[in-house]
Design a protein around this motif. Structure first.
Motif, PDB file in Angstrom:
ATOM      1  N   ARG A 258      -3.943 -10.181 -10.777  1.00 55.89           N
ATOM      2  CA  ARG A 258      -2.961  -9.122 -10.545  1.00 55.89           C
ATOM      3  C   ARG A 258      -1.610  -9.739 -10.168  1.00 55.89           C
ATOM      4  O   ARG A 258      -1.540 -10.594  -9.280  1.00 55.89           O
ATOM      5  CB  ARG A 258      -3.471  -8.224  -9.418  1.00 55.89           C
ATOM      6  CG  ARG A 258      -2.609  -7.002  -9.212  1.00 55.89           C
ATOM      7  CD  ARG A 258      -3.246  -6.124  -8.145  1.00 55.89           C
ATOM      8  NE  ARG A 258      -2.283  -5.217  -7.632  1.00 55.89           N
ATOM      9  CZ  ARG A 258      -2.468  -3.913  -7.541  1.00 55.89           C
ATOM     10  NH1 ARG A 258      -3.620  -3.384  -7.916  1.00 55.89           N
ATOM     11  NH2 ARG A 258      -1.533  -3.145  -7.049  1.00 55.89           N
ATOM     12  N   ALA A 259      -0.560  -9.331 -10.919  1.00 50.81           N
ATOM     13  CA  ALA A 259       0.760  -9.932 -10.702  1.00 50.81           C
ATOM     14  C   ALA A 259       1.495  -9.197  -9.596  1.00 50.81           C
ATOM     15  O   ALA A 259       2.285  -8.282  -9.852  1.00 50.81           O
ATOM     16  CB  ALA A 259       1.546  -9.911 -12.005  1.00 50.81           C
ATOM     17  N   ASP A 260       1.230  -9.570  -8.354  1.00 54.36           N
ATOM     18  CA  ASP A 260       1.960  -9.010  -7.209  1.00 54.36           C
ATOM     19  C   ASP A 260       2.042 -10.083  -6.121  1.00 54.36           C
ATOM     20  O   ASP A 260       1.753 -11.252  -6.386  1.00 54.36           O
ATOM     21  CB  ASP A 260       1.302  -7.701  -6.726  1.00 54.36           C
ATOM     22  CG  ASP A 260      -0.095  -7.924  -6.170  1.00 54.36           C
ATOM     23  OD1 ASP A 260      -0.469  -9.096  -5.962  1.00 54.36           O
ATOM     24  OD2 ASP A 260      -0.820  -6.938  -5.948  1.00 54.36           O
ATOM     25  N   GLU A 261       2.386  -9.709  -4.917  1.00 58.34           N
ATOM     26  CA  GLU A 261       2.621 -10.708  -3.868  1.00 58.34           C
ATOM     27  C   GLU A 261       1.348 -11.487  -3.485  1.00 58.34           C
ATOM     28  O   GLU A 261       1.419 -12.534  -2.849  1.00 58.34           O
ATOM     29  CB  GLU A 261       3.261 -10.061  -2.623  1.00 58.34           C
ATOM     30  CG  GLU A 261       2.386  -9.133  -1.790  1.00 58.34           C
ATOM     31  CD  GLU A 261       2.049  -7.805  -2.472  1.00 58.34           C
ATOM     32  OE1 GLU A 261       2.681  -7.478  -3.494  1.00 58.34           O
ATOM     33  OE2 GLU A 261       1.126  -7.107  -1.997  1.00 58.34           O
ATOM     34  N   THR A 262       0.196 -10.994  -3.932  1.00 55.71           N
ATOM     35  CA  THR A 262      -1.043 -11.728  -3.619  1.00 55.71           C
ATOM     36  C   THR A 262      -1.308 -12.851  -4.629  1.00 55.71           C
ATOM     37  O   THR A 262      -2.258 -13.603  -4.479  1.00 55.71           O
ATOM     38  CB  THR A 262      -2.268 -10.781  -3.607  1.00 55.71           C
ATOM     39  OG1 THR A 262      -2.438 -10.228  -4.932  1.00 55.71           O
ATOM     40  CG2 THR A 262      -2.094  -9.659  -2.605  1.00 55.71           C
ATOM     41  N   SER A 299      -2.285  -4.705 -13.873  1.00 57.32           N
ATOM     42  CA  SER A 299      -1.802  -3.819 -12.806  1.00 57.32           C
ATOM     43  C   SER A 299      -2.932  -2.976 -12.219  1.00 57.32           C
ATOM     44  O   SER A 299      -2.811  -2.432 -11.129  1.00 57.32           O
ATOM     45  CB  SER A 299      -0.702  -2.921 -13.352  1.00 57.32           C
ATOM     46  OG  SER A 299      -1.259  -2.042 -14.309  1.00 57.32           O
ATOM     47  N   LYS A 303      -6.286  -6.285  -5.528  1.00 49.58           N
ATOM     48  CA  LYS A 303      -5.418  -7.352  -5.016  1.00 49.58           C
ATOM     49  C   LYS A 303      -6.142  -8.696  -5.098  1.00 49.58           C
ATOM     50  O   LYS A 303      -7.352  -8.767  -4.918  1.00 49.58           O
ATOM     51  CB  LYS A 303      -5.057  -7.073  -3.552  1.00 49.58           C
ATOM     52  CG  LYS A 303      -4.294  -5.768  -3.374  1.00 49.58           C
ATOM     53  CD  LYS A 303      -2.835  -6.047  -3.153  1.00 49.58           C
ATOM     54  CE  LYS A 303      -2.066  -4.732  -3.051  1.00 49.58           C
ATOM     55  NZ  LYS A 303      -0.639  -4.912  -3.220  1.00 49.58           N
TER      56      LYS A 303
END
Ligand code: NAI
Length: 315
Positions: A258-262, A299, A303
Motif C-alpha cells: 500500500r502506497a502511503d506513509e506506512t 489503495s 496498512k
C-alpha cells in the motif's frame, strides 16, 4: 525444403572484413543477395584504419564464387556513408546487420574515458547512425530487417568489460524500441548475442575451441532473421557452435504494498524475499503492467506492517 533466397535484396553487413561479418556476407551473397561489405580494417582495439584489404578480400571471394558485392571502408560512426554506398551501387537497402566491433578490456578502476568513449562510438553510435540512415528507405518500401549484435557480456556481465557490456546491453534497448517503431512498416529488428572463434576471441580460447566455434555456425540464424518469411521482431537470440537459443526478461510476481506513509524502507526490507520470488505463479516476461490497475488494487490493501525483522538475505 525450399532454400531461403535473397535475390533482388541488398544487404549491408558492417565489420564484414573478418570473423562473423565475413561469414554473414558470404552466406547472403551465396543465396543471391547484393552485399555491401563494410569494414574500416582497424585493429581489435579500434586503432588504425584505412586498410581496405579486409573488405576487398571478402568482396573478391564473393565475386569469385559468382556473387555480387561491393566494399565500403567507412567507420560505422559514419553509418550514413555506408548506407549511401548501398544506394549508389544497388539503388536500395533491405537488410542491415550491425556487426562491427572492437574491444577495450580493462577493469573499471583503470578504465580511461577514451576506453569508454571508443566502445560507445563503435558499438552504440555506429549502429544508431547506420540504422537511422537506412530507416527512411525501409519505411518507404515498407520492408526492412535489422540485426544488432549484442554479447553475453552485455546480457550477463563479464569481468573487465564494463564499457563493452554497457554498450552491448544498450543495443538491446535500442532494438526493443526500434522493433516497436518499425512494426507497422514491416521493419523487423532483433538482437543476436553470438559466440565464435574470431580475432576477438583467439587470444583467450584454445585452438580446438576456436575450431568448434567457427563463425559459420552462427550465420544461418542471421540470414533467417533477415528473410522476408521471418516475422520475428524485438527478440534476443544466442548462437554459437550450432546451438541456438532465445533469451527473455522475466519479472517476479512481485509484491504490491500500500502506497502511503506506512511504506517505509523497513517494510521493504521485511518483504525483500517476496519481492524477488520467481517461484510464484505470476512471474511475467512482458513490459510494464497496468499501472492504474495496480494503483487501485494497492489503495485497497491494509496498512503496511513490519511483521518480522529480516536481513537482506531474507533470513
Ligand atoms: P572481428 O574482429 O573478427 O570482426 C569485427 C570487424 O569489425 C573487424 O573486421 C573490424 O575491422 C571491424 N570494425 C571494427 N570497428 C569498426 C568500425 N568502426 N567500422 C567498421 N568496421 C569496424 O570480431 P567478431 O568476433 O567477428 O565480432 C563481430 C561482432 O560480434 C562484434 O560486434 C562483437 O562485439 C560481437 N561478438 C563477438 C563474439 C565472439 O565470440 N566472437 C561474442 C559476442 C559478441
Amino acid at each position: 525444403m525450399a532454400e531461403l533466397r535473397y535475390d533482388h535484396q541488398v544487404v549491408v553487413v558492417t565489420g564484414a572484413g573478418s570473423g562473423l561479418g565475413k561469414e554473414y556476407a558470404q552466406l547472403f551473397a551465396a543465396r543471391g543477395a547484393k552485399v555491401v561489405v563494410n569494414d574500416l580494417g582497424g585493429s581489435i582495439h579500434g586503432t588504425g584504419s584505412g586498410a581496405s584489404k579486409a573488405a576487398d578480400d571478402v568482396v573478391s571471394a564473393i565475386k569469385a564464387a559468382g556473387g555480387i558485392a561491393v566494399a565500403d571502408y567507412n567507420s560505422v560512426e559514419f553509418g550514413d556513408k555506408i548506407v549511401q554506398t548501398a544506394i549508389q551501387n544497388f539503388g536500395r537497402i533491405d537488410v542491415l546487420v550491425n556487426n562491427a566491433g572492437i574491444l577495450r578490456d580493462i577493469t573499471i578502476k583503470n578504465m580511461t574515458d577514451e576506453d569508454w568513449d571508443i566502445i560507445m562510438a563503435v558499438h552504440v553510435t555506429g549502429p544508431y547512425r547506420t540504422t537511422r540512415a537506412a530507416w527512411p528507405f525501409f519505411k518507404k518500401q515498407k520492408y526492412g530487417r535489422v540485426i544488432n549484435t549484442s554479447s553475453s557480456s552485455g546480457l550477463f556481465g563479464n569481468f573487465g568489460q564494463a564499457n563493452y557490456a554497457a554498450a552491448k546491453l544498450g543495443l538491446v534497448g535500442f532494438t526493443e524500441t526500434l522493433a516497436k517503431e518499425g512494426l507497422k512498416y514491416n521493419i523487423l529488428v532483433n538482437v543476436l548475442a553470438p559466440g565464435a572463434g574470431s580475432r576477438l576471441t583467439e587470444t583467450v580460447w584454445p585452438p580446438d575451441m576456436m575450431a568448434a566455434m567457427h563463425p559459420k555456425w552462427v550465420a544461418p540464424l542471421v540470414t533467417t532473421l533477415a528473410h522476408p518469411s521471418c516475422k520475428e521482431t524485438g527478440s534476443i537470440f544466442e548462437a554459437a557452435a550450432g546451438h541456438f537459443s532465445k533469451i527473455r526478461w522475466q519479472r517476479s510476481d512481485g509484491l504490491l504494498l500500500r502506497a502511503d506513509e506506512t511504506l517505509t524502507p523497513d517494510v521493504v526490507l521485511c518483504e525483500f524475499a517476496k519481492i524477488g520470488d520467481f517461484n510464484s505463479k505470476g512471474a511475467r516476461s512482458d513490459g510494464v503492467g497496468n499501472m492504474m490497475e495496480l494503483l487501485e488494487k494497492g489503495s485497497k490493501l491494509p496498512k503496511n506492517n513490519i511483521e518480522k525483522s529480516l536481513d537482506f538475505n531474507g533470513r
